[in-house]
Structures are given as C-alpha cells and as structure tokens.
Design a protein around this motif. Structure first.
Motif, mmCIF file in Angstrom:
data_model
loop_
_atom_site.group_PDB
_atom_site.id
_atom_site.type_symbol
_atom_site.label_atom_id
_atom_site.label_comp_id
_atom_site.label_asym_id
_atom_site.label_seq_id
_atom_site.Cartn_x
_atom_site.Cartn_y
_atom_site.Cartn_z
ATOM 1 N N PRO A 48 0.822 -1.207 0.000
ATOM 2 C CA PRO A 48 0.000 0.000 0.000
ATOM 3 C C PRO A 48 0.859 1.261 0.000
ATOM 4 C CG PRO A 48 0.138 -0.859 2.222
ATOM 5 C CD PRO A 48 0.844 -1.857 1.350
ATOM 6 N N THR A 72 -7.610 2.303 -5.404
ATOM 7 C CA THR A 72 -8.599 2.473 -4.350
ATOM 8 C C THR A 72 -7.955 3.336 -3.278
ATOM 9 O OG1 THR A 72 -9.560 0.301 -4.800
ATOM 10 C CG2 THR A 72 -10.072 1.303 -2.671
ATOM 11 N N HIS A 99 -5.015 -3.873 9.809
ATOM 12 C CA HIS A 99 -5.863 -5.044 10.017
ATOM 13 C C HIS A 99 -7.311 -4.608 10.280
ATOM 14 C CE1 HIS A 99 -7.174 -8.973 11.417
ATOM 15 N NE2 HIS A 99 -7.635 -8.403 12.523
ATOM 16 N N ASN A 102 -8.486 -2.352 5.876
ATOM 17 C CA ASN A 102 -7.696 -2.322 4.642
ATOM 18 C C ASN A 102 -8.521 -2.714 3.418
ATOM 19 O OD1 ASN A 102 -8.004 -4.953 5.383
ATOM 20 N ND2 ASN A 102 -5.906 -5.580 4.914
ATOM 21 N N TYR A 103 -9.832 -2.574 3.506
ATOM 22 C CA TYR A 103 -10.676 -2.885 2.353
ATOM 23 C C TYR A 103 -11.821 -1.881 2.274
ATOM 24 C CZ TYR A 103 -13.517 -5.114 5.989
ATOM 25 O OH TYR A 103 -14.240 -5.357 7.126
ATOM 26 N N GLU A 113 -12.850 -4.143 -2.314
ATOM 27 C CA GLU A 113 -11.519 -3.968 -2.886
ATOM 28 C C GLU A 113 -10.508 -3.654 -1.789
ATOM 29 O OE1 GLU A 113 -12.251 -0.704 -5.477
ATOM 30 O OE2 GLU A 113 -13.135 -1.932 -7.068
ATOM 31 N N SER A 114 -9.289 -4.140 -1.984
ATOM 32 C CA SER A 114 -8.208 -3.784 -1.065
ATOM 33 C C SER A 114 -7.875 -2.304 -1.229
ATOM 34 C CB SER A 114 -6.961 -4.626 -1.350
ATOM 35 O OG SER A 114 -7.213 -5.990 -1.092
ATOM 36 N N ASP A 116 -5.523 0.715 -1.624
ATOM 37 C CA ASP A 116 -4.176 0.906 -2.162
ATOM 38 C C ASP A 116 -3.465 2.102 -1.542
ATOM 39 O OD1 ASP A 116 -4.541 -1.217 -4.060
ATOM 40 O OD2 ASP A 116 -5.732 0.171 -5.283
ATOM 41 N N TYR A 144 4.617 -3.950 6.710
ATOM 42 C CA TYR A 144 4.564 -3.573 5.292
ATOM 43 C C TYR A 144 5.953 -3.140 4.833
ATOM 44 C CZ TYR A 144 -0.246 -3.188 6.951
ATOM 45 O OH TYR A 144 -1.458 -3.428 7.555
#
Length: 212
Positions: A48, A72, A99, A102-103, A113-114, A116, A144
C-alpha cells in the motif's frame, strides 16, 4: 516521539526538482515521468501507499490523484470507521496497522476492494499519529516492509495559516496530543522551552514543528 530540530532552511520545490533532474541526467538515469506509458521499466509504486502528511498538506489532493489513476484511495475514514483509530487499536493489540480497515466497498462496482492508498491518518480523539507516537512507524515497517511511504509538505507558513483557520486542531494538538513539548507526558526540553518562549499565537513554534 517529537521530532528533533532539523535544518529548516529547505530548498523550494522548484530548486529540489532542478537538482533532482540534473543528478539523474548526470548519472544517465531515466526520469520516471518521461518514460513511455506501458514501458515495463516504468516506475510502479509498491502497495500500500501510506501518506503520513499532516492535515492541510495535500492529503485530500493525493487521494484524488491516486483515485484518478485507478487506485482504491481513501482519505480519513474507510467504511469500517476512521483509519487512525483502527491503526491505534491495532498497534495496542499487536496487529498489522491496517488489520480490519484495509478494504473498501466500491460505490461504482459494489465490489470489496483492497485499499491501495490512505491519507489523513491522524486523529486527536484519542490523539494518535503513526509518525510521532511510539511504535507507529516501527509497526508499519514490520508489517509492510515494501510499502510506499509518502510525506508531502508545503510552505510551513502557508500551512500554519491554513491550520489556524481550520477549527481547533492546533489547540487539540497542545492539550490532547502534547505537541507543545509534552508528548506522552514526557517533556522534550527543546520543544517545551520553544513553546514557552514563543509569542502568544505560537506561529513560530508551529512553523518550526512542521518543518522538523
């Protein structure tokens, strides 16, 4: 922790880009935005993309930019709630920072969608900024390691003028966040003294704080 005092005499954006292009040219390196579309070697930012900019530092502009590019992109809140609060709760629980937040459900396609790109990921209620609070950046780096971190700044005086006219956020930064040199109730001698000696409106203080 509060930033240490840095070198505040920064180059302008034009000066930086001129030196950047000159150095790329000297080294014989391609300049990313001059590479043809579709080129397999074109720069692709790892996801991300996490924007750590302070408020009033192009957070919404960046969200619109990446949305326009088909990513996104989320500003401030996902459908699960405010991202900063989610990140704080995850840090306390030992989870990955994003967590559970993230969508995003697309309004156009109705698909999940995840995410970004995120920006404006700080909050004063309760106060939490990943770039300043202990463990915030470490958690991002741990979970990350290949993410793209963005930190976009603007002219500090212009930023302060914008922030001063935007509700009570600077007051909250002092009383709720301890950004007057008392973060986590631990005094930073430099910033605490700087706050005490700054004139009533504290413009000089916030300009130095932003630049640091």
């Amino acid at each position: 922790s509060l930033p240490t005092r840095g070198h505040f005499d920064l180059p302008s954006a034009d000066e930086f880009m001129k030196s950047y292009i000159a150095e790329k040219t000297r080294l014989g390196k391609d300049i990313p935005w001059e590479m043809p579309l579709g080129d397999e070697q074109a720069v692709k930012l790892p996801l991300p993309i996490i924007g750590l900019n302070f408020p009033k530092s192009a957070t919404l502009t960046l969200k619109e930019f990446f949305s326009c590019g088909g990513l996104t992109a989320i500003h401030t809140s996902a459908q699960q709630g405010r991202i900063a609060i989610c990140m704080r709760e995850n840090l306390l629980a030992g989870n990955a920072p994003l967590h559970g937040c993230n969508y995003h459900k697309s309004k156009k396609t109705r698909k999940i969608e995840s995410i970004d790109f995120i920006s404006d990921i700080g909050t004063q209620f309760p106060c939490f900024y990943s770039s300043l609070h202990e463990g915030g950046l470490e958690a991002i780096a741990e979970h990350y390691p290949h993410a793209t971190i963005m930190l976009v700044t603007r002219n500090a005086k212009s930023w302060h003028r914008s922030m001063s006219g935007w509700g009570s956020i600077l007051k909250h930064w002092q009383t709720r966040c301890g950004f007057d040199g008392n973060l986590n109730h631990t005094k930073s001698d430099y910033w605490h003294q700087r706050w005490i000696n700054s004139p009533r409106k504290k413009e000089d203080y916030w300009i130095d704080f932003y630049n640091a």
